[in-house]
Design a protein around this motif. Structure first.
Motif, PDB file in Angstrom:
ATOM      1  N   ALA A 196       0.834  -1.202   0.000  1.00 11.69           N
ATOM      2  CA  ALA A 196       0.000   0.000   0.000  1.00 11.69           C
ATOM      3  C   ALA A 196       0.872   1.257   0.000  1.00 11.69           C
ATOM      4  O   ALA A 196       0.595   2.222  -0.715  1.00 11.69           O
ATOM      5  N   ALA A 197       1.948   1.230   0.788  1.00  8.74           N
ATOM      6  CA  ALA A 197       2.842   2.391   0.839  1.00  8.74           C
ATOM      7  C   ALA A 197       3.554   2.584  -0.497  1.00  8.74           C
ATOM      8  O   ALA A 197       3.700   3.714  -0.976  1.00  8.74           O
ATOM      9  N   ALA A 198       3.996   1.487  -1.118  1.00 10.33           N
ATOM     10  CA  ALA A 198       4.707   1.580  -2.395  1.00 10.33           C
ATOM     11  C   ALA A 198       3.814   2.109  -3.502  1.00 10.33           C
ATOM     12  O   ALA A 198       4.266   2.822  -4.397  1.00 10.33           O
ATOM     13  N   LEU A 199       2.534   1.744  -3.457  1.00 11.91           N
ATOM     14  CA  LEU A 199       1.591   2.145  -4.506  1.00 11.91           C
ATOM     15  C   LEU A 199       0.835   3.429  -4.176  1.00 11.91           C
ATOM     16  O   LEU A 199       0.015   3.881  -4.984  1.00 11.91           O
ATOM     17  N   HIS A 200       1.096   3.963  -2.976  1.00 11.08           N
ATOM     18  CA  HIS A 200       0.360   5.145  -2.515  1.00 11.08           C
ATOM     19  C   HIS A 200      -1.148   4.872  -2.482  1.00 11.08           C
ATOM     20  O   HIS A 200      -1.955   5.686  -2.925  1.00 11.08           O
ATOM     21  N   ARG A 201      -1.478   3.698  -1.983  1.00  9.71           N
ATOM     22  CA  ARG A 201      -2.871   3.295  -1.815  1.00  9.71           C
ATOM     23  C   ARG A 201      -3.111   2.976  -0.337  1.00  9.71           C
ATOM     24  O   ARG A 201      -2.163   2.802   0.439  1.00  9.71           O
ATOM     25  N   SER A 202      -4.373   2.852   0.039  1.00  7.80           N
ATOM     26  CA  SER A 202      -4.685   2.455   1.413  1.00  7.80           C
ATOM     27  C   SER A 202      -4.556   0.939   1.560  1.00  7.80           C
ATOM     28  O   SER A 202      -4.679   0.199   0.576  1.00  7.80           O
ATOM     29  N   HIS A 203      -4.307   0.497   2.786  1.00  7.47           N
ATOM     30  CA  HIS A 203      -4.210  -0.938   3.046  1.00  7.47           C
ATOM     31  C   HIS A 203      -5.486  -1.671   2.630  1.00  7.47           C
ATOM     32  O   HIS A 203      -5.422  -2.710   1.942  1.00  7.47           O
ATOM     33  N   PRO A 204      -6.689  -1.167   2.989  1.00  7.64           N
ATOM     34  CA  PRO A 204      -7.920  -1.865   2.575  1.00  7.64           C
ATOM     35  C   PRO A 204      -8.069  -1.952   1.064  1.00  7.64           C
ATOM     36  O   PRO A 204      -8.587  -2.944   0.541  1.00  7.64           O
ATOM     37  N   ALA A 205      -7.603  -0.909   0.335  1.00 11.12           N
ATOM     38  CA  ALA A 205      -7.751  -0.909  -1.121  1.00 11.12           C
ATOM     39  C   ALA A 205      -6.890  -2.012  -1.749  1.00 11.12           C
ATOM     40  O   ALA A 205      -7.334  -2.707  -2.670  1.00 11.12           O
ATOM     41  N   VAL A 206      -5.680  -2.192  -1.235  1.00  9.72           N
ATOM     42  CA  VAL A 206      -4.800  -3.232  -1.767  1.00  9.72           C
ATOM     43  C   VAL A 206      -5.334  -4.615  -1.399  1.00  9.72           C
ATOM     44  O   VAL A 206      -5.348  -5.541  -2.227  1.00  9.72           O
ATOM     45  N   PHE A 207      -5.801  -4.752  -0.167  1.00 10.13           N
ATOM     46  CA  PHE A 207      -6.351  -6.030   0.281  1.00 10.13           C
ATOM     47  C   PHE A 207      -7.556  -6.414  -0.577  1.00 10.13           C
ATOM     48  O   PHE A 207      -7.698  -7.564  -1.016  1.00 10.13           O
ATOM     49  N   ALA A 208      -8.424  -5.440  -0.850  1.00 10.26           N
ATOM     50  CA  ALA A 208      -9.628  -5.697  -1.655  1.00 10.26           C
ATOM     51  C   ALA A 208      -9.258  -6.061  -3.089  1.00 10.26           C
ATOM     52  O   ALA A 208      -9.896  -6.917  -3.710  1.00 10.26           O
ATOM     53  N   ALA A 209      -8.217  -5.422  -3.632  1.00  5.27           N
ATOM     54  CA  ALA A 209      -7.798  -5.694  -5.006  1.00  5.27           C
ATOM     55  C   ALA A 209      -7.317  -7.138  -5.148  1.00  5.27           C
ATOM     56  O   ALA A 209      -7.660  -7.829  -6.113  1.00  5.27           O
ATOM     57  N   VAL A 210      -6.521  -7.618  -4.188  1.00 10.72           N
ATOM     58  CA  VAL A 210      -6.017  -8.985  -4.261  1.00 10.72           C
ATOM     59  C   VAL A 210      -7.157  -9.985  -4.066  1.00 10.72           C
ATOM     60  O   VAL A 210      -7.233 -11.012  -4.754  1.00 10.72           O
ATOM     61  N   ALA A 211      -8.072  -9.677  -3.123  1.00  6.53           N
ATOM     62  CA  ALA A 211      -9.223 -10.563  -2.907  1.00  6.53           C
ATOM     63  C   ALA A 211     -10.080 -10.648  -4.162  1.00  6.53           C
ATOM     64  O   ALA A 211     -10.582 -11.723  -4.526  1.00  6.53           O
ATOM     65  N   ARG A 212     -10.242  -9.514  -4.850  1.00  3.98           N
ATOM     66  CA  ARG A 212     -11.040  -9.484  -6.084  1.00  3.98           C
ATOM     67  C   ARG A 212     -10.353 -10.320  -7.174  1.00  3.98           C
ATOM     68  O   ARG A 212     -11.012 -11.060  -7.913  1.00  3.98           O
ATOM     69  N   LEU A 213      -9.045 -10.229  -7.257  1.00  7.60           N
ATOM     70  CA  LEU A 213      -8.294 -10.999  -8.240  1.00  7.60           C
ATOM     71  C   LEU A 213      -8.434 -12.498  -7.977  1.00  7.60           C
ATOM     72  O   LEU A 213      -8.625 -13.296  -8.908  1.00  7.60           O
ATOM     73  N   GLU A 214      -8.352 -12.890  -6.715  1.00 10.34           N
ATOM     74  CA  GLU A 214      -8.508 -14.298  -6.369  1.00 10.34           C
ATOM     75  C   GLU A 214      -9.914 -14.792  -6.713  1.00 10.34           C
ATOM     76  O   GLU A 214     -10.091 -15.914  -7.218  1.00 10.34           O
ATOM     77  N   SER A 215     -10.890 -13.942  -6.486  1.00 13.75           N
ATOM     78  CA  SER A 215     -12.273 -14.327  -6.790  1.00 13.75           C
ATOM     79  C   SER A 215     -12.463 -14.498  -8.295  1.00 13.75           C
ATOM     80  O   SER A 215     -13.098 -15.460  -8.747  1.00 13.75           O
ATOM     81  N   GLN A 216     -11.908 -13.572  -9.075  1.00 19.99           N
ATOM     82  CA  GLN A 216     -12.066 -13.644 -10.520  1.00 19.99           C
ATOM     83  C   GLN A 216     -11.306 -14.828 -11.106  1.00 19.99           C
ATOM     84  O   GLN A 216     -11.771 -15.483 -12.044  1.00 19.99           O
TER      85      GLN A 216
END
Length: 306
Positions: free
Chosen positions: A25-45
């Motif tokens: 999240a720090a490297a991408l300048h994103r929030s922790h929840p946003a990164v967590f949600a992105a990976v969860a979405r990828l796993e679901s897809q």
């Protein structure tokens, strides 16, 4: 299965590279929840468990490792596309085509290009190697942005920067010609010996016979290095650029057969481009780099640059 979002793939990659969601999240300048949600979405897809979350640090599952490896070319292409778009937006070229001719002192010219392109990491250099009339033909056909070779300095369509003078010395292996011919040699006396000449890489070569003895038997080669090898073996004589044979001349492996009646020839190697070409910012900076390194631009008088 829906298409994967590039954002989600980049988040997944960042988690693997940094070792945690927080660091990603720090490297991408994103929030922790946003990164967590992105990976969860990828796993679901993907319908795969990409991460093993059982330990202190997240790590790839077997499926996740294979998936992560397979997606690297896609991320690389996406980054390349992003950089290309940024260059286009800035007006900078994504690539330049440069032709080196057979008279070009390659180590010196390649060094100049290397120093320049080390600071232009997002402009791809395409190098081409041509002989005799090939370099000028490619430049005039707009297949190249810049050329290093000899030119007709009266040609109004070109501008150029003088790099250095190159002496084309007629040479032979000591075993080929009688030593008594050395200084009294006339061109017609060479008709009994094979001359090594360069093949013209131009698609429409001109009829001119550059430094060729009329009526002599010829062996034709593709470049100066092959030409030197043929001459060193005593199979033929021929003209070679001074910078290519300095060591062989000092060691006596080749000897000059130039004399009063057969003097050799001197050419000036230049960097040249079309005057009417559309030169982008990178090409203009390269031209200025060559001017600063080698001399000044000219289209009328020819300065000598050693």
């Amino acid at each position: 299965m829906t298409d994967f979002a590039l954002h989600d793939l980049k988040c997944f990659d960042a988690v693997i590279r940094t070792g945690s969601f927080q660091a990603a999240a720090a490297a991408l300048h994103r929030s922790h929840p946003a990164v967590f949600a992105a990976v969860a979405r990828l796993e679901s897809q993907a319908r795969l468990q990409l991460l093993d979350r059982g330990g202190y640090r997240v790590k790839l599952s077997d499926a996740g490792r294979s998936f992560h490896e397979r997606m690297q070319p896609l991320l690389s292409e996406a980054e390349g596309l992003r950089q290309h778009a940024a260059q286009l937006a800035m007006g900078e070229e994504s690539e330049l085509h440069v032709v080196l001719g057979d008279l070009c002192p390659r180590p010196a010219v390649l060094g100049l290009l290397a120093r320049f392109f080390s600071k232009c990491l997002h402009t791809r250099l395409h190098l081409h190697f041509e002989t005799v009339g090939g370099p000028v033909e490619r430049l005039k056909a707009r297949d190249a942005d810049l050329m290093f070779h000899r030119v007709d300095t009266t040609d109004p369509s070109l501008e150029w920067i003088a790099l250095r003078k190159v002496r084309l010395i007629p040479v032979a292996a000591p075993s080929l010609l009688p030593a008594s011919l050395a200084r009294t040699l006339r061109p017609e006396q060479l008709r009994d010996y094979t001359q090594c000449v360069m093949r013209d890489s131009a698609r429409a070569p001109r009829d001119e016979q550059f430094l060729v003895i009329e009526g002599v038997h010829q062996v034709t080669v593709a470049d100066q290095f092959m030409k030197k090898d043929v001459i060193l073996q005593g199979l033929a004589w021929g003209h070679l650029p001074d910078f290519l044979i300095d060591g062989e001349m000092r060691r006596g492996e080749l000897r000059s057969i130039a004399g009063r009646h057969f003097p050799g020839h001197t050419e000036t190697v230049v960097a040249a481009r079309r005057i009417d070409g559309a030169h982008g910012p990178v090409a203009q900076r390269l031209w200025a780099h060559l001017q600063a390194s080698c001399g000044r631009t000219s289209s009328s008088s020819l300065p000598y640059v050693s």
